[in-house]
Write an enzyme that holds these catalytic residues in place. Sequence first.
Site, mmCIF file in Angstrom:
data_model
loop_
_atom_site.group_PDB
_atom_site.id
_atom_site.type_symbol
_atom_site.label_atom_id
_atom_site.label_comp_id
_atom_site.label_asym_id
_atom_site.label_seq_id
_atom_site.Cartn_x
_atom_site.Cartn_y
_atom_site.Cartn_z
ATOM 1 N N GLY A 392 0.796 -1.218 0.000
ATOM 2 C CA GLY A 392 0.000 0.000 0.000
ATOM 3 C C GLY A 392 0.829 1.269 0.000
ATOM 4 N N SER A 393 0.263 2.329 0.592
ATOM 5 C CA SER A 393 0.823 3.682 0.482
ATOM 6 C C SER A 393 2.183 3.851 1.127
ATOM 7 C CB SER A 393 -0.159 4.681 1.097
ATOM 8 O OG SER A 393 -1.392 4.645 0.411
ATOM 9 N N ALA A 394 2.655 2.895 1.887
ATOM 10 C CA ALA A 394 3.982 3.002 2.499
ATOM 11 C C ALA A 394 5.068 3.180 1.447
ATOM 12 C CB ALA A 394 4.274 1.772 3.353
ATOM 13 N N VAL A 395 4.826 2.739 0.186
ATOM 14 C CA VAL A 395 5.848 2.823 -0.860
ATOM 15 C C VAL A 395 5.770 4.133 -1.644
ATOM 16 C CG1 VAL A 395 5.793 0.313 -1.093
ATOM 17 C CG2 VAL A 395 4.503 1.720 -2.709
#
Length: 711
Positions: A392-395
């Site tokens: 998800g958005s962690a990258v």
Amino acid sequence: MTKEEKKRKRKMLPVRLNALFLVVFFIFCGIVLRLGVVQIVYGQDYKKELERKEETDVSSTVPRGKMYDRNYTPLVDNEPLNAITYTRSSATSQEDRLAIAKALSGLIEQNTDKVTERDKKDYWIMTRPDEAKKKITSEDRQKVEDGEIPEDKLYELQLSRITEQDLADISEKELEVLAIKRQMDAGYAMTPQTIKNKGVTPEEVAAVSGQLEDLPGVDITTDWERKYPYKSMLRTMIGSISSPEQGIPKEQRDTFLAKGYSLNDRVGTSYLEMQYEDVLQGEKARAKNITDREGNILETQIISEGKSGKDLILTLDVELQQEVEKIIEEELKAAKKESGTEMLDRAFVVMMDPRNGEVLTMAGKQIVKDDSGVQKINDYSLGAMTSSYTMGSAVKGATVLAGYQSGAIKPGTSLLDEPLYIKGSPAKKSYETMGTVNDLEALKRSSNVYMFKTAIEMGDGEYKKNSSLPLDTGAFSEMRNYFSQFGLGVPTGIDLPNEATGYKGTSVTPGLLLDLSIGQYDTYTPLQLAQYVSTIANGGYRMKPQMVKEIREPDPSEGIGPAVRSSEPHVLNKLDMDKDQIERVQEGFRQVMQEKKGTGYGYFMGADYSPAGKTGTAQAFYDGPNKSKFLAPTFNLTMVGYAPHDKPEVAFSVVVPWAYDKSSNSNSVNKVISKRIMDKYFELKEKHDKENLEQKNIDKIEEKAIKKEVE
């Protein structure tokens, strides 16, 4: 010369000859006497000496190297054991070994659990020859004579015709004899084989020691077994070693034998134990067996005493590891009480030093049910590098930097966060419509649309509402190439085997490129995620994760010996980006944790260690045990971060797969775990700094006292 003189000379010649003959006679008698002594008195001894031959390279085990954490706390130790061994000579028969086993059974107690039905049948035939003969009929023998069946087929027939009633005739005492003989038979000629090494009592040692002369091949020695002070903690990552019965793996037999191993040597079979086998194994004690022509051992000469294996000093902090594992367990149990968490069964934490790649903690826990259906939590630290998930958005930090590097965006670029309506697919949007946002705002508030539009630009596409979205499929490779510079989707280089690299989606439809940009297409491991955020934290250097800090010589007296090798920081690659671009993403990560509207602010506001990071949520499908039972979509929760934001000393990744499904209102287990592990890290740091300061003060006081005493 006168006649008288000549006459006198002739008379003296026989006297001299007689004297010479007498001397020769005595010499000859001496030789005959010596030959008699050699042949009659010492004949057998010299015959045995002539029949002697040497068998070299007989080896025995030495303790395996230990493992310590970074503060020299033992993680893997060796427990010394008294052992009764047997070395079989090439001349020893089955009957000889049976006689020795019977004698030993009167001196020791032996567990019979490993005795198989086949062992019992072989023993029954050996000890009951008359009854065994009756198992072969005259018709069977005739078939052998007629060539219908081979001779050795008769033994198989005997085995097949032994009944349960026959085997019931074997007494408990005989079973003990059989268990001992079974161990004796398992050994290789001229190689010590362990008969018993667990629970050997002092009484058994004394009894066997007193009978060694009547027990050829039997010896009393010292053995060891692995001891784990922290029980199951990190066991999956530490790995396993083979037992003496298993010996060296068949598929690696030639390799190990070429290195001087014996077939029944214990070797590392997984992870750290296997990766550092050459270091941990040590130098075995070696001896030379002197045997006669029949193979009987006459004498054993020690060649070398052997040396224990070298010790590993790991980069892990066991105190931090314990606390992190405790936090994971507590938060997993708490989250499981929420609705929609039927699929939730695991969580991972990786903490590392972004300055040098040293792994401080690699923790994983998994909820399982035992045979009775009772729920328990097992160690699954290994899953942090062997299992992968959509993150998800962690990258998104990697996506923004890929946008900078490709020229799709620049630091400060503003884009409109709005729902995207692409023909043939549902609206693609952020969790809320944000309006116009720049790169920092996009990271802080986690704008999906900002990443979508960056990916569209990288793919030379043009968004038109309700129209199709043609993109250059080469953008998939381009984005993955940029991601790989952070360690996403490629091996991290950690010094452990069997590392997973994640899954790369094979379809190249335009919508999937947008999913890739927000971490909802390819999968990555928790370790890769930690390496990625460490690369951002340290200014663009992808460091090789390291599990081993030092290799040291063993020191029986001091415990820790001198270092023979230290692991130096290893840069795998440097991001090909301007410093201000990386600093821009670092600032976005700081705002996530320290400014209002940041997705991590609600949990990290006021943290005195100045954190930076990024949260993540990814829609996924369950891929765990009994996956056919769970077909509905679920959500993975993740978080990455580091601190302090301006001088990072610790970076982390938290991954909680399948945290909840659509029936739930979500949960924040990823953020709770992240906050607690970072609080604990800095709490322990403060504690250790205080302890070190106190120790320094004590050292100074002692130094002054010694100086004063000398004066």
